[in-house]
Design a protein around this motif. Sequence first.
Motif, PDB file in Angstrom:
ATOM      1  N   GLY A   8     -78.783  79.349 -85.533  1.00 32.61           N
ATOM      2  CA  GLY A   8     -78.769  79.652 -86.957  1.00 32.61           C
ATOM      3  C   GLY A   8     -78.452  81.093 -87.279  1.00 32.61           C
ATOM      4  N   ARG A   9     -78.244  81.924 -86.260  1.00 31.32           N
ATOM      5  CA  ARG A   9     -77.894  83.320 -86.460  1.00 31.32           C
ATOM      6  C   ARG A   9     -76.411  83.533 -86.142  1.00 31.32           C
ATOM      7  N   ARG A  10     -75.811  84.490 -86.821  1.00 36.67           N
ATOM      8  CA  ARG A  10     -74.410  84.831 -86.560  1.00 36.67           C
ATOM      9  C   ARG A  10     -74.358  86.278 -86.079  1.00 36.67           C
ATOM     10  N   ALA A  11     -73.626  86.511 -84.976  1.00 31.68           N
ATOM     11  CA  ALA A  11     -73.576  87.831 -84.353  1.00 31.68           C
ATOM     12  C   ALA A  11     -72.160  88.386 -84.350  1.00 31.68           C
ATOM     13  N   LEU A  12     -71.997  89.588 -84.878  1.00 27.93           N
ATOM     14  CA  LEU A  12     -70.751  90.337 -84.787  1.00 27.93           C
ATOM     15  C   LEU A  12     -70.842  91.258 -83.581  1.00 27.93           C
ATOM     16  N   VAL A  13     -69.879  91.151 -82.677  1.00 26.53           N
ATOM     17  CA  VAL A  13     -69.847  91.997 -81.482  1.00 26.53           C
ATOM     18  C   VAL A  13     -68.540  92.779 -81.497  1.00 26.53           C
ATOM     19  N   VAL A  72     -63.429  98.977 -91.921  1.00 30.14           N
ATOM     20  CA  VAL A  72     -64.705  98.354 -91.523  1.00 30.14           C
ATOM     21  C   VAL A  72     -65.395  97.757 -92.732  1.00 30.14           C
ATOM     22  N   ARG A  73     -65.524  98.529 -93.778  1.00 29.90           N
ATOM     23  CA  ARG A  73     -66.230  98.067 -94.984  1.00 29.90           C
ATOM     24  C   ARG A  73     -65.528  96.855 -95.595  1.00 29.90           C
ATOM     25  N   THR A  74     -64.210  96.913 -95.657  1.00 29.95           N
ATOM     26  CA  THR A  74     -63.444  95.804 -96.219  1.00 29.95           C
ATOM     27  C   THR A  74     -63.620  94.533 -95.397  1.00 29.95           C
ATOM     28  N   ALA A  75     -63.565  94.683 -94.064  1.00 28.14           N
ATOM     29  CA  ALA A  75     -63.676  93.513 -93.189  1.00 28.14           C
ATOM     30  C   ALA A  75     -65.064  92.886 -93.268  1.00 28.14           C
ATOM     31  N   VAL A  76     -66.102  93.700 -93.205  1.00 29.70           N
ATOM     32  CA  VAL A  76     -67.476  93.177 -93.218  1.00 29.70           C
ATOM     33  C   VAL A  76     -67.795  92.563 -94.575  1.00 29.70           C
ATOM     34  N   ASP A  77     -67.470  93.273 -95.644  1.00 24.24           N
ATOM     35  CA  ASP A  77     -67.744  92.740 -96.980  1.00 24.24           C
ATOM     36  C   ASP A  77     -66.975  91.443 -97.225  1.00 24.24           C
ATOM     37  N   GLY A  78     -65.721  91.411 -96.784  1.00 21.94           N
ATOM     38  CA  GLY A  78     -64.909  90.220 -96.973  1.00 21.94           C
ATOM     39  C   GLY A  78     -65.444  89.032 -96.200  1.00 21.94           C
ATOM     40  N   GLU A  80     -68.587  88.539 -95.189  1.00 16.00           N
ATOM     41  CA  GLU A  80     -69.861  88.108 -95.801  1.00 16.00           C
ATOM     42  C   GLU A  80     -69.604  87.298 -97.066  1.00 16.00           C
ATOM     43  N   ALA A  81     -68.636  87.717 -97.857  1.00 18.28           N
ATOM     44  CA  ALA A  81     -68.352  87.010 -99.112  1.00 18.28           C
ATOM     45  C   ALA A  81     -67.773  85.624 -98.855  1.00 18.28           C
ATOM     46  N   GLU A  82     -66.951  85.501 -97.818  1.00 21.35           N
ATOM     47  CA  GLU A  82     -66.250  84.229 -97.589  1.00 21.35           C
ATOM     48  C   GLU A  82     -67.018  83.273 -96.690  1.00 21.35           C
ATOM     49  N   TYR A  83     -67.700  83.810 -95.682  1.00 24.54           N
ATOM     50  CA  TYR A  83     -68.291  82.946 -94.657  1.00 24.54           C
ATOM     51  C   TYR A  83     -69.812  83.004 -94.571  1.00 24.54           C
ATOM     52  N   GLY A  84     -70.428  84.049 -95.102  1.00 21.58           N
ATOM     53  CA  GLY A  84     -71.879  84.137 -95.053  1.00 21.58           C
ATOM     54  C   GLY A  84     -72.370  85.282 -94.191  1.00 21.58           C
ATOM     55  N   ALA A  85     -73.669  85.259 -93.935  1.00 25.16           N
ATOM     56  CA  ALA A  85     -74.375  86.409 -93.375  1.00 25.16           C
ATOM     57  C   ALA A  85     -73.982  86.722 -91.941  1.00 25.16           C
ATOM     58  N   ILE A  86     -73.885  88.015 -91.662  1.00 24.95           N
ATOM     59  CA  ILE A  86     -73.894  88.536 -90.299  1.00 24.95           C
ATOM     60  C   ILE A  86     -75.325  88.977 -90.026  1.00 24.95           C
ATOM     61  N   ASP A  87     -76.003  88.261 -89.153  1.00 32.79           N
ATOM     62  CA  ASP A  87     -77.420  88.500 -88.896  1.00 32.79           C
ATOM     63  C   ASP A  87     -77.662  89.501 -87.775  1.00 32.79           C
ATOM     64  N   GLN A 125     -73.590 100.766 -90.834  1.00 28.27           N
ATOM     65  CA  GLN A 125     -73.844 100.937 -92.268  1.00 28.27           C
ATOM     66  C   GLN A 125     -73.307  99.767 -93.074  1.00 28.27           C
ATOM     67  N   ALA A 126     -72.087  99.316 -92.747  1.00 19.33           N
ATOM     68  CA  ALA A 126     -71.486  98.207 -93.488  1.00 19.33           C
ATOM     69  C   ALA A 126     -72.323  96.936 -93.368  1.00 19.33           C
ATOM     70  N   CYS A 127     -72.823  96.670 -92.167  1.00 17.17           N
ATOM     71  CA  CYS A 127     -73.664  95.481 -91.975  1.00 17.17           C
ATOM     72  C   CYS A 127     -75.050  95.667 -92.578  1.00 17.17           C
ATOM     73  N   ALA A 128     -75.593  96.865 -92.455  1.00 18.35           N
ATOM     74  CA  ALA A 128     -76.947  97.116 -92.963  1.00 18.35           C
ATOM     75  C   ALA A 128     -77.041  96.902 -94.463  1.00 18.35           C
ATOM     76  N   ARG A 129     -75.995  97.242 -95.183  1.00 21.01           N
ATOM     77  CA  ARG A 129     -76.030  97.082 -96.642  1.00 21.01           C
ATOM     78  C   ARG A 129     -76.263  95.630 -97.041  1.00 21.01           C
ATOM     79  N   HIS A 130     -75.775  94.701 -96.229  1.00 21.77           N
ATOM     80  CA  HIS A 130     -76.017  93.286 -96.492  1.00 21.77           C
ATOM     81  C   HIS A 130     -77.368  92.843 -95.913  1.00 21.77           C
ATOM     82  N   MET A 131     -77.691  93.305 -94.717  1.00 27.47           N
ATOM     83  CA  MET A 131     -78.959  92.925 -94.083  1.00 27.47           C
ATOM     84  C   MET A 131     -80.160  93.371 -94.907  1.00 27.47           C
ATOM     85  N   ILE A 132     -80.075  94.570 -95.474  1.00 29.43           N
ATOM     86  CA  ILE A 132     -81.195  95.087 -96.276  1.00 29.43           C
ATOM     87  C   ILE A 132     -81.489  94.171 -97.456  1.00 29.43           C
TER      88      ILE A 132
END
Length: 253
Positions: A8-13, A72-78, A80-87, A125-132
Amino acid sequence: MGLFDLTGRRALVTGSSLGIGLALARGLAEAGAALVLNARNADRLEEAADTLRAEGAEVATLAFDVTDANAVRTAVDGFEAEYGAIDILINNAGMQHRTALEDFPPEIFDRLMVTNVNSAFYVGQACARHMIGRGRGRMVNIASVQTLQARPGIAPYTASKGAIANLTKGMATDWAPKGLNVNAIAPGYFDTPLNKALVDNPEFCAWLADRTPQGRWGRVEELVGAAVFLCSEASSFVNGHVLFVDGGITARL
């Protein structure tokens, strides 16, 4: 062993088309995580993704340059918006350059620091903004045995990995109150493409075998347990820690 279950978790590596990044991605998938692989080389990225899919992993790819803050910001935000959370985020992208310090080119010093340090900040930072906003998230930065020790010819790399350790502590200090766990893994000497010049050097291999209590190079698969631990509920009260996986090399004089 539910504490280590990443279902149930998604990981960006980052930097996950080969070497340590690919091994960690494979290990997280085996623990149940869905994957988002990242690299700059889109062809090599897709090849790695196809390999992991054939092994049963759920894999998406996200090709962006970790040294470009806007990309980085564009890729992560995009994503998250299209596919859901990066946990989960594994900040693995990095580079090495071996030259006597007095001859080290300033432009390569700059590129090494941006690749090894800035990228961890940008993607973190890009991921943390969503995780927070969700009140939870796991980050693992890849440090090194050079976080504590130095060898000739790699002073800038040593500086970058020392910075990663302190960036990890700073991230944990700022983001633990907001629900995030931020830690680092510090590998010793592992047989990877980044270390090919050393792996192919019999004199260095003999030195390493004598210097390391376990008497050998590490295998990338031996980093997986540490990564799964730090990405799972098993490490729920671990924050700002640098976990050395080094065959005992930092323990021995």
